[in-house]
Design an enzyme around this catalytic site. Structure first.
Site, mmCIF file in Angstrom:
data_model
loop_
_atom_site.group_PDB
_atom_site.id
_atom_site.type_symbol
_atom_site.label_atom_id
_atom_site.label_comp_id
_atom_site.label_asym_id
_atom_site.label_seq_id
_atom_site.Cartn_x
_atom_site.Cartn_y
_atom_site.Cartn_z
ATOM 1 N N HIS A 19 61.955 71.020 66.317
ATOM 2 C CA HIS A 19 62.711 69.826 66.735
ATOM 3 C C HIS A 19 61.774 68.815 67.406
ATOM 4 O O HIS A 19 61.871 67.607 67.172
ATOM 5 C CB HIS A 19 63.800 70.199 67.749
ATOM 6 C CG HIS A 19 64.910 71.055 67.205
ATOM 7 N ND1 HIS A 19 65.298 72.236 67.791
ATOM 8 C CD2 HIS A 19 65.731 70.877 66.135
ATOM 9 C CE1 HIS A 19 66.315 72.751 67.115
ATOM 10 N NE2 HIS A 19 66.586 71.956 66.101
ATOM 11 N N LYS A 43 85.827 75.040 71.048
ATOM 12 C CA LYS A 43 85.071 76.260 70.745
ATOM 13 C C LYS A 43 83.691 76.148 71.370
ATOM 14 O O LYS A 43 82.714 75.814 70.693
ATOM 15 C CB LYS A 43 84.909 76.393 69.217
ATOM 16 C CG LYS A 43 85.892 77.353 68.578
ATOM 17 C CD LYS A 43 85.388 77.842 67.243
ATOM 18 C CE LYS A 43 85.655 76.844 66.131
ATOM 19 N NZ LYS A 43 84.949 77.102 64.895
ATOM 20 N N ARG A 94 63.190 71.246 56.390
ATOM 21 C CA ARG A 94 62.130 72.263 56.268
ATOM 22 C C ARG A 94 61.987 72.553 54.784
ATOM 23 O O ARG A 94 61.407 71.785 54.052
ATOM 24 C CB ARG A 94 62.487 73.508 57.081
ATOM 25 C CG ARG A 94 62.362 73.291 58.592
ATOM 26 C CD ARG A 94 63.089 74.333 59.352
ATOM 27 N NE ARG A 94 64.494 74.376 58.929
ATOM 28 C CZ ARG A 94 65.448 75.051 59.545
ATOM 29 N NH1 ARG A 94 65.159 75.773 60.589
ATOM 30 N NH2 ARG A 94 66.679 75.014 59.107
ATOM 31 N N SER A 132 66.579 77.546 65.235
ATOM 32 C CA SER A 132 67.195 78.007 66.484
ATOM 33 C C SER A 132 67.855 79.366 66.284
ATOM 34 O O SER A 132 67.795 80.231 67.156
ATOM 35 C CB SER A 132 68.242 76.996 66.957
ATOM 36 O OG SER A 132 67.624 75.787 67.266
#
Ligand code: PNS
Length: 163
Positions: A19, A43, A94, A132
């Site tokens: 990032h 949520k 990516r 992540s």
């Protein structure tokens, strides 16, 4: 002269060196970058809280001063971009595997709002396998992620998993 502002949205749970590579590249193109943590009021979920994610991003990007701001949003990304005067959304790519989902999102966002352009940037290939979700999994299982995350995230992961 007008300020060129872009939004860099994501879950950032947690922010990675991949990032941060994208942040650096985006700042070569835009005057101001709003890094925006997406959250869902109904949520909450995730490894880190929204506040922790924002704090870690702020620490990891502090060298850019007021060229970078850190925020969070819920609801539609294009609404957030428009409300904050951003003409572009930054997304990192990516491998080709990212492309399908990103392409769909970019086209949906364009359908929702023609004034906001999606700009795809490629991180250095050193970050191609950094995500992540993999960081969370490897850190949970006690693996070494020190090369893939900034020091503040490494500290937070070590605290969480009491290393
Ligand atoms: O880091 P992520 O999880 O890949 O980021 C995805 C994110 C947050 C950019 C995307 O889910 C998003 O834009 N969410 C906000 C809600 C929205 O606008 N949805 C329609 C996008 S097509």
């Amino acid at each position: 002269m007008s300020t060129r502002t872009a939004v860099y949205p994501g879950s950032f749970d947690p922010v990675t060196n991949g990032h941060l590579d994208i942040v650096e590249r985006a700042l070569a193109l835009f005057d101001h970058l709003r890094i925006a943590v997406a959250y869902n009021k109904d949520k909450p979920g995730g490894l880190f809280t929204r506040e922790d994610r924002e704090a870690m991003i702020a620490e990891a990007t502090s060298q850019y001063g007021d060229r970078v701001s850190v925020d969070s949003f819920h609801g539609l990304l294009v609404d957030y971009a428009r409300d904050n005067g951003a003409g572009a959304v930054i997304r990192g790519l990516r491998a080709v595997a990212d492309f399908d989902y990103e392409f769909q999102m970019a086209l949906m966002n364009r359908h929702l709002c023609t004034d906001v352009q999606t700009v795809f940037l490629m991180a250095d290939e050193a970050h191609f396998y950094t995500s992540s979700s993999l960081i969370r999994e490897v850190a949970t299982l006690g693996g070494d992620v020190s090369a893939q995350v900034p020091p503040c995230v490494l500290r937070a992961l070590n605290d969480k998993f009491s290393k």
